[in-house]
Design an enzyme around this catalytic site. Structure first.
Site, short mmCIF file in Angstrom:
data_model
loop_
_atom_site.label_atom_id
_atom_site.label_comp_id
_atom_site.label_asym_id
_atom_site.label_seq_id
_atom_site.Cartn_x
_atom_site.Cartn_y
_atom_site.Cartn_z
N THR A 720 18.40 26.21 80.39
CA THR A 720 19.43 26.20 81.44
C THR A 720 20.43 25.11 81.09
O THR A 720 20.16 23.92 81.23
CB THR A 720 18.81 25.94 82.82
OG1 THR A 720 17.87 26.99 83.12
CG2 THR A 720 19.88 25.90 83.90
N HIS A 797 15.69 21.32 78.74
CA HIS A 797 14.33 21.80 78.47
C HIS A 797 14.31 23.32 78.57
O HIS A 797 15.21 23.94 79.15
CB HIS A 797 13.34 21.20 79.47
CG HIS A 797 13.62 21.60 80.88
ND1 HIS A 797 14.49 20.90 81.70
CD2 HIS A 797 13.15 22.64 81.65
CE1 HIS A 797 14.55 21.48 82.88
NE2 HIS A 797 13.74 22.55 82.88
N THR A 799 11.71 26.25 80.03
CA THR A 799 10.49 26.49 80.80
C THR A 799 9.64 27.54 80.07
O THR A 799 10.12 28.63 79.74
CB THR A 799 10.82 26.97 82.21
OG1 THR A 799 11.60 25.96 82.87
CG2 THR A 799 9.56 27.22 83.02
#
EC number: 3.1.4.-
Length: 835
Positions: A720, A797, A799
């Protein structure tokens, strides 16, 4: 620091010296920035660029081209002020002590018996105005002169309570040899000369607040500059005094009568400047030989006409004869008259001598009154003695230092004073004045009222911080005065003290955030020097007596990378990081950790916090030449004028992160001043930037990868790359920005090396290599008023799972982008692009 530019390296090794070779892969500004952050005092700059030297000098850092080995040897062993416009080096070199020598640039001193009281085998040498007579010692490619003298010690002795001059100067030389050079004070004279010449040319009306005796020669050629001081001591002020008797006290071992005469004449001259704003003819009766006239003429073309049976060699017109009352008619208008008539005592007893002195004093007053009775533009200073006498209540009393305190003082009157009401003053009251008062300043003009002046340029150097002034009025003046150079004492206490002691007074302290004005530069002494064509080899030290220099109405304001810029901003950090810290990465690590970014892999190349702002806050005591508020404001408005090539513009959120890190640093150090400064800078950033947060987002930018080197159970693992809160009407603008950054986005060197639990049941993989591009896109969205990014720090990051998993570490693996898209949260993709 000093930068000595060489075309070739030298074989000799010097202490505290580092070699820097010009990096052709970087532009001149980047080379200058790298040089400015080196930690040694002497920098030998090889294969230099002249432009880089110019950049450093404009920043107040002395940088000089060296053509000869003698030039290198001279400049590397001492400190100096450099006039980079006229290519003149003013050395502050006291190595002449090794010749058993003290120096003066005041000629009158050489005509005293001071050498009788020097250290055994020592001599006094006259070196001319700012050391001009020493130019012949240096056959250099630039003009060079040694401005170092011992006049500061001589003058301090004259005003001190010490009588033994030999002990006094011995103590002062030992102090000079064992303490840091007060270079700001030494270079200040060069600076003042340059400053007032520049301002007098560029501004019709200049006002100067709080001049002291150090400036008594500076203003001789500037009669139009309006001075404000502490006011005079008037005859009517003696009403507060109790009567005393003759005291008789020696102030100086050597004869300083000439110094007293010079101060009396200069006090009268500056009073004339204050009233009439032009140069007068200077008439002097008595006071031969007046060698000090030579000193005055080094600074100005003032004309002297003198009367005395003894020679006055430097007078323009000397009458080797007595002056009589009828000679007053020879004196013209637009003049000042100094009366210093006194017959030698010879063998007279004191009672007879006293009658003679009082009779001569009455005669002197008679001459003064007659001179002032006709004509225009006249001021008189007359020698007086303590006696029962009537004097005009508005006349000024002067008692400058002289060899012995006896019965002598001086009275200064203009035409109006001479016709004013007279009051009887008893002899004992005048003795009380003489015994207890020393006139400490040749400037006795009225005090300055802390109110803005509409058409004047106001200069107030080291004059307004005194707690006798109302602090709010000082701030208000600085905020509202359109054209000014004003200094205030910087708050470099650790407990955020509002005022600090200085000598026998207290000063208010200030931070840049205490002022609210745009169009002004707030910098240090060094930064101010650069603006006026000077640079210095030794930066100001955080002594506790440092000052902010605030320039309002300057045409340099928008030239962000040329003046009061970011040069040396990391120097203090480098000194600590590469000497005493736990690791040279300590600053990067702390900045990330204090913002809850725990991915420290590559922290030194991909830091999420503005190092500029962080260093400017936590080390402001060591480098406040960088005008942080101006830097923030001009970036927020897009009005910064950038001359340099490569220049990185921070996203506003990076600045906020820096303030948070600085605040954390301040708490750990128990530094209440940095704590307040950090909070106020963060508030200022929020004030000038219209930062909005997508804490309730409706769209996000996703990056899908071709390869994910971990097991995952989410449908489509993705990065994201920021969230947005936008309306459907703004979608085209957001998409346009993504298209604009397409090449840079796909060109990111993205890697991953471990997994971790971001929170309970959120298992993610770390991502490195995206922050720089993220902040650039943040800036692009900000400028289009598109809400992008959350209030918490962006931690990149991917997920992998919504369950608790163990951390996995792998070799650093490059990730390849498959696509970049804009998608509505819990909705459809509205834009997708591939390479």
């Amino acid at each position: 620091m000093k930068v000595l530019a060489l075309r070739h390296s030298v074989a000799q090794i010097y202490a505290d010296t580092q070699v820097y070779t010009h990096d052709d892969s970087k532009d001149d500004y980047e080379n200058a920035f790298l040089i400015s952050n080196l930690t040694t005092h002497n920098i030998l700059y090889l294969n230099y660029s002249v432009k880089t030297l110019q950049i450093l000098n404009k920043s107040g850092i002395a940088a000089i081209e060296i053509q000869k080995i003698d030039e290198l040897f001279t400049l590397i062993r001492c400190n100096f002020t450099y006039d980079y416009i006229d290519d003149v080096v003013y050395l502050h070199d006291y190595s002449y002590y090794a010749n058993n020598e003290i120096r003066t640039d005041q000629y009158w001193v050489t005509k005293t018996n001071i050498e009788d009281y020097l250290l055994p085998g020592w001599k006094l040498t006259y070196v001319g105005y700012n050391g001009s007579d020493t130019r012949g010692h240096y056959n250099f490619s630039f003009r060079c002169q040694n401005a170092a003298t011992d006049d500061d010690v001589i003058i301090e002795y004259i005003y001190s309570n010490e009588l033994d001059f030999q002990n006094f100067i011995l103590k002062k030389i030992k102090e000079r040899m064992t303490t840091s050079l007060p270079i700001a004070r030494l270079s200040n004279r060069v600076f003042r000369d340059k400053l007032f010449k520049t301002l007098s040319v560029n501004h019709d009306k200049v006002v100067n607040v709080g001049p002291r005796n150090e400036s008594m020669f500076t203003f001789l050629d500037h009669p139009s500059i309006k001075q404000f001081s502490n006011g005079p001591y008037l005859v009517k002020d003696t009403i507060k005094l109790k009567q005393e008797r003759w005291l008789g006290k020696r102030l100086s071992q050597f004869d300083i009568g000439q110094y007293k005469n010079m101060l009396n004449v200069l006090t009268t001259l500056y009073q004339y400047y204050d009233m009439y704003h032009e140069k007068p003819i200077i008439y002097m009766i008595g006071s031969a030989p007046s060698y000090w006239i030579y000193d005055v003429k080094q600074y100005s073309d003032l004309k002297f006409e003198t009367w005395d049976p003894l020679d006055t060699p430097y007078s323009n017109l000397h009458h080797k004869e007595l002056f009589y009352i009828n000679d007053v008619q020879k004196l013209k208008d637009n003049s000042i008259l100094y009366i210093d008539i006194r017959t030698d005592r010879g063998n007279m007893d004191w009672k007879e001598w006293r009658k003679v002195v009082e009779g001569q004093t009455a005669d002197n007053l008679h001459i003064a009154y007659k001179y002032l009775s006709t004509g225009k533009a006249k001021i008189c200073c007359v020698k007086m003695t303590a006696m029962d006498v009537e004097l005009p209540i508005s006349a000024k009393l002067l008692h400058h230092p002289t060899t012995e305190i006896r019965s002598e003082f001086y009275l200064m009157m203009d035409i109006w004073d001479s016709k004013n009401i007279k009051r009887f003053i008893p002899k004992g009251v005048l003795y009380s004045y003489i015994n207890n008062t020393i006139t400490e300043n040749v400037f006795i003009q009225q005090p300055f009222k802390l109110k803005t002046l509409k058409n004047e340029y106001v200069i107030a150097l080291y004059a307004l911080s005194n707690d006798l002034n109302n602090r709010e009025d000082v701030v208000k003046l600085i905020n509202n005065q359109k054209r000014a150079l004003i200094t205030v004492r910087i708050n470099n206490t650790f407990k955020d003290e509002p005022k600090v002691g200085f000598k026998n007074i207290y000063d208010w302290t200030f931070l840049p955030t205490d002022f609210e004005m745009n169009g002004s530069i707030i910098t240090s002494y060094d930064g101010c020097l650069g603006i006026f064509g000077l640079s210095i080899s030794l930066a100001s030290k955080p002594t506790g007596n440092n000052h902010l220099f605030i320039l309002s109405g300057t045409d340099k304001y928008f030239k962000l990378d040329q003046f009061a810029n970011h040069m040396s901003i990391s120097r203090r950090s480098h000194q600590i990081r590469f000497s005493e810290s736990a690791t040279s990465y300590s600053g990067y690590i702390f900045r990330d950790l204090s913002n809850n970014n725990f991915n420290l892999i590559g922290t030194n190349v991909e830091n999420s916090v503005s190092g500029h702002v962080y260093n400017a806050l936590i080390y402001y005591r060591y480098n406040y030449s960088f005008d942080l508020k101006r830097w923030i404001y001009l970036h927020s408005t897009g009005k910064a004028s950038i001359e340099g090539g490569k220049y990185y513009e921070h996203a506003p959120i990076e600045l906020i992160y820096a303030c948070r890190s600085a605040r954390e640093f301040a708490k750990l150090q128990d530094d209440l001043t940095v704590l307040r400064y950090s909070n106020e800078i963060e508030n200022y950033i929020n004030k000038v930037y219209s930062i909005t947060y997508a804490d309730d987002p409706n769209y996000f930018i996703g990056i899908k990868f071709k390869n994910i080197p971990y097991k995952y159970n989410v449908k489509v693992p993705h990065l994201t790359f920021g969230v947005l809160n936008i309306s459907e009407q703004m979608l085209p603008d957001a998409i346009a920005i993504l298209k604009k950054f397409k090449n840079e986005l796909f060109g990111m060197d993205i890697t991953t090396s471990y997994t971790y639990m971001l929170s309970d049941e959120v298992y993610v993989a770390n991502i490195s290599g995206v922050l720089s591009t993220y902040f650039k896109i943040y800036n692009a969205f900000y400028k289009e008023q598109i809400t992008f990014g959350q209030s918490r720090m962006f931690i990149p990051h991917v997920t992998l799972s919504f369950s608790n998993e163990k951390t996995v570490r792998i070799d650093t693996t490059k990730l390849y982008i498959d696509s970049i898209y804009l998608r509505k949260i819990k909705g459809d993709t509205v834009f997708d692009m591939t390479e």
